[in-house]
Design an enzyme around this catalytic site. Structure first.
Site: not given
Ligand SMILES: NC(=O)C1=CN([C@@H]2O[C@H](COP(=O)(O)OP(=O)(O)OC[C@H]3O[C@@H](n4cnc5c(N)ncnc54)[C@H](OP(=O)(O)O)[C@@H]3O)[C@@H](O)[C@H]2O)C=CC1
Ligand SMILES: O=C(CO)COP(=O)(O)O
Length: 314
Positions: A20, A41, A88, A120, A171, A224
């Site tokens: 995403a 992949r 992240k 996203s 977060k 965030d």
């Protein structure tokens, strides 16, 4: 390598990871006229994607970062190539951040962290958003800023890559807790307290790691947190919400679209917090919940009934 050199030029960008986030970042760079090749992949050979690129951006889930970085290492790249990491998470073996992994594998290259309140799905819908690019090499961050900046994606630079990266990573654990909070219908006051104390916990961990406090009050930290703790679009929030509704972790993860990094991050964080003696009460309750040691209600009680204390140790 100077920012001026790049300001009008169109760059060759390799995006590693067609999930995403990788797909959204690829669209943003392509919309600015850059030549973008995406690797996953299932797709083309990594060698073809990396040929003659000036920027390599990784949006691989944490679990694959080390392996992909060593695959990239076996191909010749110009020493000027800039690495950008948008993952992240934290490495379970070493507790390293993704940028630390990229920098270890490519010690002579500039590494830039890209992180911010960037759900996203909203970016795919072309809704406006802002993010942060951070590096120890300011010109590298400025080049990446130019590649992605547009009227719908505002990109700020920042000189604290560790703080920016930890903001986006830590977060995720608080977002799981926020999902539990909403799933249990604990109300707006409880959510405000949770997010605020969550931020305090993030600052505490970040400071111990060597990150700057003020970075956590910016887009990649507070920003965030606000996005993911308040949106059902966040997979981490969804994990907490489903657990509060009585689903098991296995069931929740099986039905989740994409990666919820907070689940693994929480384990790594507990390990590091114990080693370093950092108080992380919210993370600890999320950890115990994910381990099945407490119910969501018990986790809430544990947090509310801790010893009373001052808000800050000035
Ligand atoms: N989605 C979002 O809103 C945002 C996500 N992020 C972060 O970006 C990262 C990716 O998230 P997202 O794109 O949403 O996740 P997805 O689950 O949609 O995609 C994960 C990507 O990582 C690849 N991948 C997973 N495991 C491996 C592995 N072992 N080796 C190689 N590649 C692997 C997947 O490849 P394959 O397709 O081949 O399985 C896929 O391309 C996460 O760290 C996330 O926290 C950051 C900001 C926003
Ligand atoms: O990091 C994100 C938004 O900034 C995405 O959050 P999730 O991984 O929880 O979906």
């Amino acid at each position: 390598m100077s920012e001026q050199m790049y300001s009008n030029s169109k760059l060759s960008v390799a995006i590693l990871g067609a999930g995403a986030w990788g797909a959204s970042l690829a669209n943003l760079a392509a919309a600015n006229g850059h030549q973008v090749r995406v690797w996953s992949r299932q797709g083309s050979q990594i060698q073809a994607v990396l040929k003659d690129v000036q920027i390599v951006l990784s949006a691989i889930s944490m679990i694959g970062v080390r392996d992909v970085a060593s695959q990239v290492q076996s191909f010749p790249l110009s020493p000027e190539t800039i690495f950008v990491t948008a993952t992240k998470g934290l490495d379970p073996q070493t507790t390293c951040t993704p940028s630390q992994i990229w920098q270890t594998v490519f010690p002579n290259h500039a590494v830039v962290v890209l992180s911010g309140p960037n759900l996203s799905k909203e970016i795919q819908m072309e809704l406006p958003a802002a993010t942060v690019v951070a590096s120890n090499i300011p010109t590298a961050a400025e080049i990446v800023q130019l590649v992605f900046s547009s009227g719908r994606f505002r990109v700020y630079t920042n000189p604290d890559p560790l703080g920016v990266e930890l903001g986006g990573t830590l977060k995720n654990v608080i977002a799981i807790a926020a999902g539990v909070c909403d799933g249990l219908q604990l109300g707006t006051n409880a959510k405000a307290a949770l997010v605020t104390r969550g931020l305090t916990e993030m600052v505490r961990i970040g400071n111990n790691w060597g990150a700057k406090t003020e970075t956590f009050y910016g887009l990649s930290g507070l920003g965030d947190l606000l996005a993911t703790c308040n949106s059902p679009l966040s997979r981490n929030y969804q994990v907490g919400y489903q657990l509060a509704g009585g689903k098991s972790l296995t069931e929740t993860l099986a039905n989740l679209q994409g990666t919820a990094e907070g689940v693994n991050t929480c384990q790594v964080l507990m390990q590091r917090a114990k080693q370093q003696n950092i108080p992380v009460p919210i993370t600890e309750q999320v950890y115990r919940l994910l381990q099945g040691e407490v119910t969501p209600r018990q986790a809430l009680d544990e947090l509310m009934l801790r010893d009373i204390k001052p808000e800050y140790n000035y």
